[in-house]
Design an enzyme around this catalytic site. Structure first.
Site, mmCIF file in Angstrom:
data_model
loop_
_atom_site.group_PDB
_atom_site.id
_atom_site.type_symbol
_atom_site.label_atom_id
_atom_site.label_comp_id
_atom_site.label_asym_id
_atom_site.label_seq_id
_atom_site.Cartn_x
_atom_site.Cartn_y
_atom_site.Cartn_z
ATOM 1 N N PRO A 2 -3.800 0.096 19.216
ATOM 2 C CA PRO A 2 -3.490 0.051 17.062
ATOM 3 C C PRO A 2 -4.392 0.966 15.897
ATOM 4 C CG PRO A 2 -5.998 -0.866 18.426
ATOM 5 C CD PRO A 2 -5.169 -0.321 19.027
ATOM 6 N N HIS A 26 0.597 -1.234 0.101
ATOM 7 C CA HIS A 26 0.174 -0.319 -0.099
ATOM 8 C C HIS A 26 0.505 1.297 0.060
ATOM 9 C CE1 HIS A 26 -4.370 -2.101 0.791
ATOM 10 N NE2 HIS A 26 -3.444 -2.209 0.727
ATOM 11 N N TYR A 76 -9.595 5.458 7.239
ATOM 12 C CA TYR A 76 -9.660 5.474 8.402
ATOM 13 C C TYR A 76 -10.350 7.177 8.632
ATOM 14 C CZ TYR A 76 -5.358 3.542 10.379
ATOM 15 O OH TYR A 76 -4.059 2.196 10.319
ATOM 16 N N LYS A 128 1.250 -0.079 15.173
ATOM 17 C CA LYS A 128 2.602 -0.095 15.157
ATOM 18 C C LYS A 128 3.073 -1.873 16.577
ATOM 19 C CE LYS A 128 4.504 3.310 13.047
ATOM 20 N NZ LYS A 128 3.933 2.652 12.229
ATOM 21 N N TYR A 180 3.966 6.313 9.976
ATOM 22 C CA TYR A 180 2.762 5.391 9.550
ATOM 23 C C TYR A 180 3.865 3.940 8.498
ATOM 24 C CZ TYR A 180 -0.820 3.037 8.216
ATOM 25 O OH TYR A 180 -2.221 2.218 8.384
#
Ligand SMILES: Cc1cc2nc3c(=O)[nH]c(=O)nc-3n(C[C@H](O)[C@H](O)[C@H](O)COP(=O)(O)OP(=O)(O)OC[C@H]3O[C@@H](n4cnc5c(N)ncnc54)[C@H](O)[C@@H]3O)c2cc1C
Length: 390
Positions: free
Chosen positions: A293, A73, A201, A297, A385
């Protein structure tokens, strides 16, 4: 009594990966796991893998399926009250993440473990740690009703949040830091086509949601829920209805619903125990720290911890130097705290907090607006990220 160089407690990602990193260096090790292998594989957890974690899996020969089946991704999407924005990881950092489930990583690590011939004892009951401040610590456990003992040079506590290894450290030698969030995540896994090619998200007045996936035909969705909720109160139909209410119109149109394969509620917590060493015991992964979550990580931190620890043990067995072992806790904690900060920030940015005032909500929206209008702000999210270097 048997003898090994490193006794590893726990066969989750941290323990299994450490075992194979040590095996590659010719360091003898035994893994003790409380559950059966099937039980460990049944836990549905992480799915977003940083490049650094992929590199460690490459180095132990456990990544062929990840490269064949994992989804790379280059970005992720953020939906704010019905409008979608994209964060382009590749353009901002030159890096990407791989979507590949923790279950599959565990399966791959179990296979290379079995092929290597090193010992993993499943269903090891009543594990206890002794003589940690001596040159030869001892691990005791029970297997098939018989008491067993392993003498070793070092112990790696990779036994998750409820770790017996962390509990073996005297309370006055450990400092803990904790934040418990006033909500949980209700997760649903289904054999349905994901709503989008990238993760979405979702920040919504009704609460956070996350559209994630495990493969092109398997979706993982989460919605923020109350800590007082029970799974019984959430039949699949209610879950899908609530998720749809939080999505933007495009995503709602694309949403394919179906029966759940797995459904569970996870509380959200930030936790760090430091230092991550007590004499000959080293903590790694969830045994030492937990992150909510939202930043994806937890598994990646478990991997970086055992990356540092295996390098330090290899240095010791190769040269006799304890330099790496002496600085393990400090090095690991530096990365842990950066991930703790990022995970806390992502959680604060995207969730509905019951005690937030109108001021808090407006600041949250302003922060999101800044994120979408500033390349610097988007880059800060992207580089955390995809994973800080280790
Ligand atoms: C619902 C959920 C969703 C998550 N989603 C994400 C995500 O999207 N991204 C992400 O990066 N992270 C996520 N995480 C976190 C991630 O799964 C963990 O950080 C990761 O599993 C840590 O690996 P570990 O090996 O340290 O611990 P664990 O996976 O917990 O493994 C510890 C092992 O030790 C064993 N054990 C425990 N006690 C004993 C004992 N006394 N004796 C012997 N063995 C013992 C346990 O059975 C277990 O197999 C999620 C976690 C949960 C619970």
């Amino acid at each position: 009594m048997t003898r090994t160089q490193v006794a590893i407690i726990g066969a989750g990602p941290a323990g299994l990966l450490l075992g194979q990193l040590l095996d590659k260096q010719g360091i003898d090790n035994v893994i003790l796991e409380r559950q059966t292998g099937a039980y460990v594989l049944g836990r549905i957890r992480a799915g977003i893998i940083e490049q650094g974690t992929v590199g460690l899996l490459d180095s132990v020969g456990a990544s062929a399926r990840l490269h064949a089946e994992g989804l790379v991704h280059d970005g992720a999407q953020v939906s704010v009250d019905g409008t979608r924005h994209r964060i382009d990881f590749r353009a901002l950092t030159g890096r990407a993440v791989t979507v590949y489930g923790q279950t599959e990583i565990t399966r791959d690590l179990m296979k290379v473990r079995a092929d290597s011939g090193r010992a993993t004892v499943y269903e090891a009951r009543d594990v206890s740690l002794h003589d940690l401040d001596s040159a030869t610590p001892i691990v005791r456990y029970e297997k098939d009703g018989a008491r067993q003992e392993i003498a070793c040079d070092y112990i790696a506590g990779c036994d998750g949040f409820h770790a017996v290894s962390r509990q073996a450290i005297p309370l006055n030698k450990l400092t803990t830091h904790e934040r418990i969030y006033p909500f949980g995540w209700l997760g649903l896994l289904s054999e349905t086509k994901p709503v989008s090619d990238e993760l979405i998200y979702v920040r919504h007045e009704r609460g956070f949601a996350l559209c994630s996936m495990r493969s092109p035909t398997r979706s993982r969705y989460y919605i923020q829920c109350s800590l007082a909720d029970s799974i019984d109160a959430w039949p699949d139909s209610r879950f899908w209805d609530e998720l749809a209410l939080r999505l933007d119109s495009d995503a709602r149109r694309n949403l394919v619903t179906g029966p759940s394969i797995e459904k569970s509620i996870a509380p959200l917590r930030s936790f760090v125990a430091e230092p991550m060493r007590y004499h000959r015991l080293f903590l790694a992964g969830d045994a030492a720290h937990i992150v909510p979550p939202t930043g994806a990580k937890g598994l990646n931190l478990a991997a970086s911890d055992v990356g540092y620890l295996s390098a330090a043990l290899a240095e010791f067995y190769r040269t006799g130097s304890t330099r790496g072992l002496d600085t393990y806790s400090e090095r690991a904690l530096r990365r842990v705290w950066l991930a703790e900060r990022f995970s806390w920030w992502m959680t604060s940015l995207l969730h509905h907090f019951p005690d937030h005032s109108s001021f808090d909500r407006r600041v949250q929206l302003a922060e999101l607006e800044y994120l979408f209008s500033s390349r610097a702000a988007a880059t800060a999210l992207a580089e955390n990220y995809v994973g800080l270097p280790f």
